[in-house]
Design a protein around this motif. Structure first.
Motif, PDB file in Angstrom:
ATOM      1  N   THR A 187     -41.788 -19.465 -39.971  1.00 25.94           N
ATOM      2  CA  THR A 187     -40.526 -19.302 -39.348  1.00 25.94           C
ATOM      3  C   THR A 187     -40.430 -17.736 -38.417  1.00 25.94           C
ATOM      4  O   THR A 187     -40.676 -17.155 -39.558  1.00 25.94           O
ATOM      5  CB  THR A 187     -39.351 -19.748 -40.394  1.00 25.94           C
ATOM      6  N   LEU A 188     -39.665 -17.425 -37.574  1.00 26.96           N
ATOM      7  CA  LEU A 188     -39.294 -16.512 -37.397  1.00 26.96           C
ATOM      8  C   LEU A 188     -38.272 -15.954 -38.351  1.00 26.96           C
ATOM      9  O   LEU A 188     -37.594 -16.711 -38.837  1.00 26.96           O
ATOM     10  CB  LEU A 188     -38.450 -16.054 -36.383  1.00 26.96           C
ATOM     11  N   GLY A 189     -38.217 -14.891 -38.946  1.00 27.95           N
ATOM     12  CA  GLY A 189     -37.723 -13.842 -40.442  1.00 27.95           C
ATOM     13  C   GLY A 189     -38.080 -14.171 -41.310  1.00 27.95           C
ATOM     14  O   GLY A 189     -37.600 -13.821 -42.257  1.00 27.95           O
ATOM     15  N   ARG A 190     -39.028 -14.791 -41.527  1.00 29.48           N
ATOM     16  CA  ARG A 190     -40.038 -15.012 -43.113  1.00 29.48           C
ATOM     17  C   ARG A 190     -40.550 -13.827 -43.255  1.00 29.48           C
ATOM     18  O   ARG A 190     -40.533 -13.331 -44.192  1.00 29.48           O
ATOM     19  CB  ARG A 190     -40.680 -16.275 -43.171  1.00 29.48           C
ATOM     20  N   VAL A 191     -41.351 -13.965 -42.255  1.00 29.97           N
ATOM     21  CA  VAL A 191     -42.033 -12.356 -42.381  1.00 29.97           C
ATOM     22  C   VAL A 191     -41.920 -11.365 -41.622  1.00 29.97           C
ATOM     23  O   VAL A 191     -41.866 -11.435 -40.573  1.00 29.97           O
ATOM     24  CB  VAL A 191     -43.835 -12.244 -42.781  1.00 29.97           C
TER      25      VAL A 191
ATOM     26  N   SER B 140     -43.829 -11.323 -47.342  1.00 29.28           N
ATOM     27  CA  SER B 140     -42.196 -11.817 -46.992  1.00 29.28           C
ATOM     28  C   SER B 140     -41.230 -11.065 -47.502  1.00 29.28           C
ATOM     29  O   SER B 140     -40.008 -11.455 -47.026  1.00 29.28           O
ATOM     30  CB  SER B 140     -41.997 -13.239 -47.713  1.00 29.28           C
ATOM     31  N   ARG B 141     -41.533 -10.299 -48.357  1.00 29.00           N
ATOM     32  CA  ARG B 141     -40.347  -9.362 -49.414  1.00 29.00           C
ATOM     33  C   ARG B 141     -39.437  -8.878 -48.145  1.00 29.00           C
ATOM     34  O   ARG B 141     -40.135  -8.108 -46.932  1.00 29.00           O
ATOM     35  CB  ARG B 141     -41.452  -8.241 -49.920  1.00 29.00           C
ATOM     36  N   ARG B 142     -38.599  -8.377 -48.032  1.00 33.51           N
ATOM     37  CA  ARG B 142     -37.618  -7.628 -47.466  1.00 33.51           C
ATOM     38  C   ARG B 142     -37.950  -6.527 -46.579  1.00 33.51           C
ATOM     39  O   ARG B 142     -38.740  -5.586 -47.672  1.00 33.51           O
ATOM     40  CB  ARG B 142     -36.135  -7.868 -48.067  1.00 33.51           C
ATOM     41  N   ASP B 143     -37.878  -5.859 -45.423  1.00 39.11           N
ATOM     42  CA  ASP B 143     -37.973  -5.181 -45.305  1.00 39.11           C
ATOM     43  C   ASP B 143     -36.723  -4.479 -44.317  1.00 39.11           C
ATOM     44  O   ASP B 143     -36.771  -5.562 -43.150  1.00 39.11           O
ATOM     45  CB  ASP B 143     -39.350  -4.796 -44.538  1.00 39.11           C
ATOM     46  N   PRO B 144     -35.872  -3.821 -44.186  1.00 45.92           N
ATOM     47  CA  PRO B 144     -34.847  -2.781 -43.746  1.00 45.92           C
ATOM     48  C   PRO B 144     -35.087  -2.951 -41.667  1.00 45.92           C
ATOM     49  O   PRO B 144     -33.872  -3.078 -40.862  1.00 45.92           O
ATOM     50  CB  PRO B 144     -33.600  -2.576 -44.454  1.00 45.92           C
TER      51      PRO B 144
END
Length: 470
Positions: free
Chosen positions: A195-199, A238-242
């Motif tokens: 899904t958009l926003g997952r990775v 999938s880890r967050r990246d700002p």
């Protein structure tokens, strides 16, 4: 006993963590496999062996020190040449972009490194990552490991071919119109279009932002020989990246739907010409899901043709409006011919038409989301026809239209909707060519799609094992 390069990513990470084998030993096995297999494939086109050896030694030192290990610690992987890896060219297969050197890592690369993965090389893509056939003037053509006469797919064709051949346990790719799913099917491997926003995604080398639909439709994801490896790599990526404003902190698993889980076997639109052998393999995948306890029901899904038309018109309008200049200036004659074939399929929209199309997208997505409330999964083709020769899109506008509108209509339709889609290999044609199926779930329910893909894999087997045994 399987050789080290044949191990899954899950097994590799487990054995490295248990100190049964070092990261350096694992890497050297994969580099030897690359030396043996890649010359015939031309899948890995940027050799990072020196960097990889340093990373593997660092991984071994970290383990010896007792440092916490990431989920991919010591696992060899590849990344595609259209994302930033610090110090390397993000050429996107274009000679005119060969001097674009990444000033830093993209989020996918950073996340893979943080998970302990060892990046051994970068894989090939068509020019501007826009054809569904992998060849470019900078690095040449990539060949399918099952049969060099058929395409390895695109645009993540190098990724699909390399991981099928055993060069790396996981391959990174991306998807804006099928570029993860089509190569997975062509090469007999598994993938997830998240899904958009997952990775998270971002290229530090980019000088301008991508147009809106390119942002909304383009996603990053893993290809691997086994579904469990796809799941593991998705977690790592999938880890967050700002740096990505689209990233969403959604959980990787959700509540179980009522049992038995209903799967809609998508009815094929009447105007699509299909290949009986391909459709039989899709039917076999449906039977396997039923055997696994799913309730498989033939059903008419929300308007696939209208969704495909939106994909075609929206992406083509953005290309024709803001991207066509550099593409025509730097693209090869073959690329421009294929591109013109895509543009000729489309209606290039004016401002009002573009806004109306975006509004129609919301309506279609709502219809799909409501449908997925009843059927949490949809089983659909990747292509309704056999894998073509590598240059099938260079035969004129009619050939391009047949590929995109007939054979691969479900790919573009699902791209414009932004839903998560897993691909699982369903088997081989009589000619020995892989065929994959799509498993579509609701937003951020990649887990459901991968569960179903794993159920098919449990019955079809890991196709790469058959490739290696030939």
């Amino acid at each position: 006993m399987a050789e080290i390069w044949q191990w899954s990513a899950v097994e590799t990470a487990r054995r490295v963590a248990a100190r049964e084998v070092s990261a350096t030993e694992v890497l050297e096995a994969h580099l030897a496999r690359k030396a043996a297999a890649n010359p015939a494939l031309n899948a890995v086109v940027v050799d990072l062996s020196a960097q990889a050896r340093e990373a593997a030694r660092a991984a071994d030192r970290a383990q010896a020190s007792g440092a916490p290990l990431g989920p991919l610690h010591g696992v060899p992987v590849t990344v595609k040449i259209n994302i930033d890896l610090e110090g390397q060219a993000n050429s996107n297969g274009v000679p005119g972009l060969a001097g674009v050197i990444a000033p830093g890592d993209s989020p996918v690369v950073a996340n893979l490194r943080a998970a302990g993965a060892v990046i051994l090389g970068m894989t090939n893509t068509p020019e501007f990552s826009l054809r569904c056939f992998t060849s470019n003037p900078l690095h040449g053509q990539t060949y399918n490991p099952w049969d060099p006469a058929i395409t390895c797919g695109g645009s993540s064709g190098g990724a699909g071919a390399s991981v099928a051949a055993g060069i790396g346990a996981v391959a990174h790719g991306n998807d804006i119109g099928g570029s993860l799913r089509w190569p997975a099917s062509c090469n007999g491997v598994a993938t997830i279009k998240p899904t958009l926003g997952r990775v998270p995604a971002f290229n530090p080398s980019a000088t301008v932002e991508r147009p809106p639909m390119a942002q909304i439709m383009s996603v990053q994801g893993p290809l691997a020989r086994e579904v469990a490896d796809v799941r593991l790599a998705l977690e790592a990526m999938s880890r967050r990246d700002p740096r990505d404003p689209w990233w969403v902190p959604a959980p990787l698993t959700g509540p179980a739907p009522p049992s038995p889980i209903k799967v809609a076997l998508a009815e094929i639109p009447a105007d699509m010409e299909t290949d009986p052998e391909v459709m039989a393999l899709i039917g076999q995948a449906a039977a396997w899901l039923a055997d696994a306890g799913y309730e498989v029901v033939p059903a008419v899904v929300p308007d696939v043709t209208a969704a495909w038309r939106l994909w075609c018109d929206l992406i083509s309008t953005e290309i024709a409006t803001v991207q066509i200049g550099p593409m025509r200036e730097m693209g090869s004659a073959a690329f421009i011919g294929a591109l013109e074939g895509i543009l000729h399929m489309a209606t290039i929209l004016d401002a009002a038409g573009y806004m109306q199309a975006m509004a129609s997208r919301a309506r279609l997505l709502r219809e799909w989301l409501m449908f997925l409330e009843t059927y949490p999964l949809v089983l659909a083709p990747v292509s309704v026809c056999r894998t073509p020769a590598f240059d099938a899109d260079l035969k004129g506008d009619a050939a391009v239209r047949r590929i995109f509108h007939n054979d691969q209509r479900f790919l573009g339709a699902l791209s414009v909707l932004g839903l998560p889609v897993a691909v699982a290999p369903a088997g081989l044609t009589a000619a020995g060519h892989p065929v994959g199926v799509q498993l579509i779930a609701s937003r951020y329910r990649e887990d459901l799609a991968l569960d179903a893909a794993q159920a098919i894999e449990a019955r079809a087997g890991v196709l790469a094992h058959k490739l290696w045994a030939r």
